[in-house]
Design a protein around this motif. Structure first.
Motif, mmCIF file in Angstrom:
data_model
loop_
_atom_site.group_PDB
_atom_site.id
_atom_site.type_symbol
_atom_site.label_atom_id
_atom_site.label_comp_id
_atom_site.label_asym_id
_atom_site.label_seq_id
_atom_site.Cartn_x
_atom_site.Cartn_y
_atom_site.Cartn_z
ATOM 1 N N PRO A 54 0.805 -1.230 0.000
ATOM 2 C CA PRO A 54 0.000 0.000 0.000
ATOM 3 C C PRO A 54 0.835 1.275 0.000
ATOM 4 O O PRO A 54 0.517 2.227 -0.715
ATOM 5 C CB PRO A 54 -0.828 -0.139 1.278
ATOM 6 N N LEU A 55 1.894 1.319 0.791
ATOM 7 C CA LEU A 55 2.731 2.529 0.834
ATOM 8 C C LEU A 55 3.399 2.768 -0.511
ATOM 9 O O LEU A 55 3.417 3.902 -1.016
ATOM 10 C CB LEU A 55 3.789 2.407 1.934
ATOM 11 N N LEU A 56 3.944 1.714 -1.112
ATOM 12 C CA LEU A 56 4.577 1.857 -2.420
ATOM 13 C C LEU A 56 3.563 2.331 -3.451
ATOM 14 O O LEU A 56 3.841 3.240 -4.258
ATOM 15 C CB LEU A 56 5.192 0.518 -2.843
ATOM 16 N N LYS A 57 2.384 1.738 -3.440
ATOM 17 C CA LYS A 57 1.351 2.105 -4.407
ATOM 18 C C LYS A 57 0.943 3.572 -4.228
ATOM 19 O O LYS A 57 0.789 4.307 -5.212
ATOM 20 C CB LYS A 57 0.148 1.178 -4.231
ATOM 21 N N ARG A 58 0.797 3.987 -2.974
ATOM 22 C CA ARG A 58 0.364 5.360 -2.707
ATOM 23 C C ARG A 58 1.427 6.374 -3.133
ATOM 24 O O ARG A 58 1.124 7.376 -3.780
ATOM 25 C CB ARG A 58 0.042 5.507 -1.219
ATOM 26 N N LEU A 59 2.683 6.109 -2.766
ATOM 27 C CA LEU A 59 3.756 7.038 -3.126
ATOM 28 C C LEU A 59 3.923 7.110 -4.639
ATOM 29 O O LEU A 59 4.161 8.187 -5.203
ATOM 30 C CB LEU A 59 5.073 6.613 -2.471
ATOM 31 N N ALA A 60 3.795 5.962 -5.307
ATOM 32 C CA ALA A 60 3.917 5.932 -6.768
ATOM 33 C C ALA A 60 2.814 6.766 -7.403
ATOM 34 O O ALA A 60 3.062 7.545 -8.333
ATOM 35 C CB ALA A 60 3.867 4.493 -7.262
ATOM 36 N N ALA A 61 1.592 6.624 -6.905
ATOM 37 C CA ALA A 61 0.465 7.367 -7.471
ATOM 38 C C ALA A 61 0.620 8.864 -7.268
ATOM 39 O O ALA A 61 0.193 9.674 -8.105
ATOM 40 C CB ALA A 61 -0.848 6.882 -6.842
ATOM 41 N N GLU A 62 1.265 9.248 -6.154
ATOM 42 C CA GLU A 62 1.449 10.669 -5.843
ATOM 43 C C GLU A 62 2.725 11.241 -6.448
ATOM 44 O O GLU A 62 3.005 12.429 -6.281
ATOM 45 C CB GLU A 62 1.475 10.856 -4.325
ATOM 46 N N GLY A 63 3.495 10.408 -7.135
ATOM 47 C CA GLY A 63 4.749 10.869 -7.726
ATOM 48 C C GLY A 63 5.800 11.206 -6.692
ATOM 49 O O GLY A 63 6.675 12.046 -6.926
ATOM 50 N N ARG A 64 5.727 10.546 -5.549
ATOM 51 C CA ARG A 64 6.657 10.832 -4.453
ATOM 52 C C ARG A 64 7.704 9.727 -4.337
ATOM 53 O O ARG A 64 7.720 8.777 -5.115
ATOM 54 C CB ARG A 64 5.886 11.000 -3.148
ATOM 55 N N THR A 65 8.581 9.860 -3.344
ATOM 56 C CA THR A 65 9.652 8.896 -3.108
ATOM 57 C C THR A 65 9.617 8.448 -1.659
ATOM 58 O O THR A 65 8.939 9.032 -0.817
ATOM 59 C CB THR A 65 11.033 9.523 -3.390
ATOM 60 N N PHE A 66 10.385 7.400 -1.349
ATOM 61 C CA PHE A 66 10.516 6.986 0.051
ATOM 62 C C PHE A 66 11.186 8.079 0.873
ATOM 63 O O PHE A 66 10.943 8.200 2.075
ATOM 64 C CB PHE A 66 11.339 5.696 0.156
ATOM 65 N N ALA A 67 12.036 8.874 0.228
ATOM 66 C CA ALA A 67 12.743 9.943 0.934
ATOM 67 C C ALA A 67 11.881 11.173 1.170
ATOM 68 O O ALA A 67 12.310 12.090 1.856
ATOM 69 C CB ALA A 67 13.993 10.337 0.153
ATOM 70 N N SER A 68 10.684 11.209 0.598
ATOM 71 C CA SER A 68 9.801 12.354 0.816
ATOM 72 C C SER A 68 9.535 12.513 2.310
ATOM 73 O O SER A 68 9.409 11.519 3.027
ATOM 74 C CB SER A 68 8.458 12.146 0.102
ATOM 75 N N PRO A 69 9.444 13.743 2.807
ATOM 76 C CA PRO A 69 9.180 13.947 4.237
ATOM 77 C C PRO A 69 7.942 13.168 4.682
ATOM 78 O O PRO A 69 6.882 13.266 4.086
ATOM 79 C CB PRO A 69 8.945 15.451 4.331
#
Length: 707
Positions: free
Chosen positions: A676-691
């Motif tokens: 879920p976290l990977l899917k959400r960050l991918a959809a938002e165009g974000r990264t794991f390093a995002s705050p």
């Protein structure tokens, strides 16, 4: 004058003191202060010599790497070094603590260098994917010769003051840095010593200029383990310029090489890893000011491979160890292995000849758990089954002194369940070392639901004291490293059933930069370990089980997924294994297909990242960088790729999520569905390093439950 650099005058000697805690890093203010003070001292007719010293616990310990990648603020470090070198008055660097990186480059700009006896000097920029960029690759060869210079620069390891004096890097060992530097400067003036500008002194280069093989042989020796890395070879190239390129032109080319590396992907990854390691030492959810408990003596239960390796780590750090076994024979065998390991290290020149005896003198071997009574820290390293560990901890609860920290070296098991058999669960946690424990740097510190904050801080402090890299993790099956490794192993096994062979899978992994592939690693660990675990859980693996049933347990039997001839550790493809794999697939009615290397790489790496995303979302790890540090120091992830979570950010989370979804459908494997976290960050165009990146509070680390 600068607030971080001050100038004092003592009877004609100008003392320039850098005072920029904690490590006097060469930020813009420090560079400007040194330059201004040196210029003032040169212009003052009352000043006859200049001594550069530092306040606090160390000399200049390097550049301020937070400035890397930002617009350069004047003055440049090279300008500071040149000002010291071109001074018409003697300049003396007075070194204590460490003179590293830019700090040593500044010292090399001085005409003379002195150091206290426990000082260390080095140019470790290669560890950040860089090379010295302010003349270090040109002045160090002129100080110590190109062979030692390339070893120090490419290897990145510092030398002590005694070795530095022997090799000509310093001119004297003194009692106190500033006072010793001042006394030495007075001696230089009294003896009218000529100023030694390293840029003008080629005497230490002449032998290698006449016989280039002296240098090329040294380069070959020091770069043989630098597979995949750019910086070591660029650094060697830069040092080589000292032999055939005019000094100023060599400085220009050194700078070009430095900037190319600094702007490259590898150095960015290595600098990220540097900061991730520092951040991992900051424990989430612990009250500020929490102090560690005192640890003066350690007891280790189990003298096998892990227990012996852990005991060696403590002996290496000078910490007394009580090594406990249940029988005389096991104890004798374990102590014998430790002694042989120490002696082998001494034979290779890794430690002094008298060190094996000294270190073994710190280890007291005894039989019986009652001997834990004097230990401040007890580490259990017995067989990896819950029943055995609970029995040990119930006994420890009776004999260990009040306030002792009780740690399990378990690699998978639930720390909360282990702690539950004691009346002091607040004193219990995991300290998961990696094999061989005397070599591998990682220590997963596993926080249980009731682990006290000061116990957690104690474990972190102890790990650092014995030169380990601690990472605090929560409770789940396999914690961080082994849980992610299990995801990779499942895919590696499935690839064999679908059409790949062990040598193909492992070749893809090693080309990526891993020290070995999953099947060679299994052979090294011993296939029988996984076989016993599968049988205990009622799980079958047709290929791995067939290998074990044939007595192929890996390197220790000379046969596993590979064959090993003549006692060699080099894996050789075995046609018998390949036949066994094909036959197993035929029995199961599986149609094998040709599998490309790109698919293999994605199916090894992306599920690992996916499991890391689940770990983050569950709060088992506090930060993506903590996961990366675990893989860098525990599993051989290539440093120039920064760690699996950093690598995923560079590849792009949307791409990884899409590929995982594709493989989940193509292979009918729901475990590959994006977390879920990977899917959400991918959809938002974000990264794991995002705050924050949508992760749970790190407080969940304290109460993580078993999956």
């Amino acid at each position: 004058m600068s607030e971080v650099v001050r100038l004092e005058r003592h009877d004609g000697i100008a003392i320039v003191t850098v005072d920029s805690p904690p490590v006097n890093a060469l930020g813009a203010a420090v560079r400007r202060g040194i330059l201004e003070c040196a210029q003032t001292a040169v212009a003052d007719p009352a000043v006859k010599a200049i001594v550069l010293a530092c306040a606090g616990r160390t000399f200049i310990a390097g550049a301020d790497i937070t400035e890397f990648g930002k617009p350069t603020q004047p003055p440049a470090l090279a300008e500071v070094v040149a000002a010291l070198e071109n001074s018409p008055k003697p300049t003396v660097a007075a070194i204590h603590g460490t003179a590293l990186g830019g700090g040593l480059e500044v010292a090399l700009g001085c005409h003379f260098r002195v150091a206290v006896k426990d000082a260390r000097l080095g140019l470790p920029e290669v560890k950040l994917g860089l090379l010295p960029g302010a003349g270090g690759t040109q002045r160090l060869p002129r100080a110590v010769g190109p062979e030692l210079a390339v070893k120090m620069i490419v290897g990145g390891e510092p030398v002590g003051a005694t070795e530095a004096l022997k090799q000509g890097l310093i001119d004297a060992i003194v009692e106190g840095p500033a006072s010793g530097g001042e006394a030495f400067a007075c001696r230089v003036l009294a003896e009218r010593r000529p100023l030694r500008r390293l840029r003008d002194d080629d005497s230490r280069l002449m032998a290698a200029k006449a016989n280039r093989s002296i240098f090329t042989d040294a380069v070959a020796a020091v770069t043989k383990r630098a597979r995949g890395l750019e910086a070591p070879f660029a650094a060697a190239e830069a040092v080589g310029l000292s032999l055939d390129t005019p000094f100023d032109e060599a400085l220009k080319q050194e700078r070009e090489l430095f900037l190319k590396l600094m702007n490259g992907d590898q150095s960015k990854a290595q600098r990220y890893a540097f900061f991730a390691e520092r951040e991992a030492a900051r424990v989430a959810g612990v009250p500020e000011g929490t102090k560690p408990r005192k640890v003066e003596r350690v007891a280790i239960i189990g003298a096998g491979t892990m227990g012996g390796g852990i005991a060696m780590s403590f002996a290496n750090a000078g910490i007394p160890v009580t090594l406990i076994e249940m029988g005389d024979e096991s104890l004798k065998r374990g102590l014998g292995v430790m002694r042989k390991n120490f002696e082998a290290t001494a034979a290779r020149g890794g430690i002094a000849a008298d060190e094996p005896a000294r270190r073994m003198g710190l280890v007291t071997g005894v039989v019986g758990l009652e001997h834990v009574k004097d230990a401040d820290l007890v580490i259990e390293a017995v067989f990896e089954t819950m029943a055995v560990k609970k029995e040990v901890f119930a006994t420890l609860d009776k004999f260990a002194r009040s306030g002792a920290v009780l740690a399990s070296n378990t690699s998978y098991l639930n720390i909360n369940e282990i702690a539950s058999v004691t009346k002091r669960p607040q004193d219990v946690l995991g300290m998961h070392f990696f094999s061989p424990a005397n070599v591998m740097k990682l220590c997963e510190i596993v926080r249980g639901a009731k682990t006290a904050p000061d116990v957690l801080v104690t474990a972190v402090a102890v790990a650092r004291r014995i030169a380990k890299v601690p990472v605090v993790v929560g409770v789940c099956d396999g914690f961080v490293g082994n849980r992610m490794l299990a995801a990779r192993s499942r895919q590696a096994d499935k690839l064999l059933f679908e059409g790949a062979l062990p040598r193909q899978v492992d070749a893809v992994a090693t080309r990526f930069g891993m020290p070995m592939g999953p099947f060679a690693m299994d052979d090294l660990a011993g296939l029988d370990i996984g076989w016993r675990s599968r049988r205990d859980r009622g799980v079958k693996s047709e290929i791995a089980d067939a290998l074990c049933e044939a007595g192929r347990f890996g390197q220790k039997t000379g046969k596993g997924y590979y064959k090993y001839e003549g006692g060699s550790r080099a894996p050789l493809p075995d046609p018998d294994v390949e036949t066994l794999i094909v036959d197993a697939c035929a029995r199961l009615g599986l149609r094998r297909r040709e599998i490309g290397d790109n698919e293999i790489l994605e199916r090894l790496v992306y599920p690992t990242v996916n499991e890391g995303a689940r770990i983050l979302e569950e709060g088992i790890a506090a930060r993506p960088g903590d996961i990366d540090v675990v893989w860098l120091y525990g599993y051989g992830w290539p440093i120039y790729r920064g760690g699996p979570m950093y690598y995923a950010d560079q590849v792009g989370l949307r791409h990884i999520a899409d590929r995982l979804s594709y493989y989940a459908e193509a292979t009918n494997d729901p475990s590959l569905e994006p977390a879920p976290l990977l899917k959400r960050l991918a959809a938002e165009g974000r990264t794991f390093a995002s705050p924050a990146a949508g992760r749970k509070s790190t407080q969940t680390l304290a109460t993580g439950g078993r999956r």
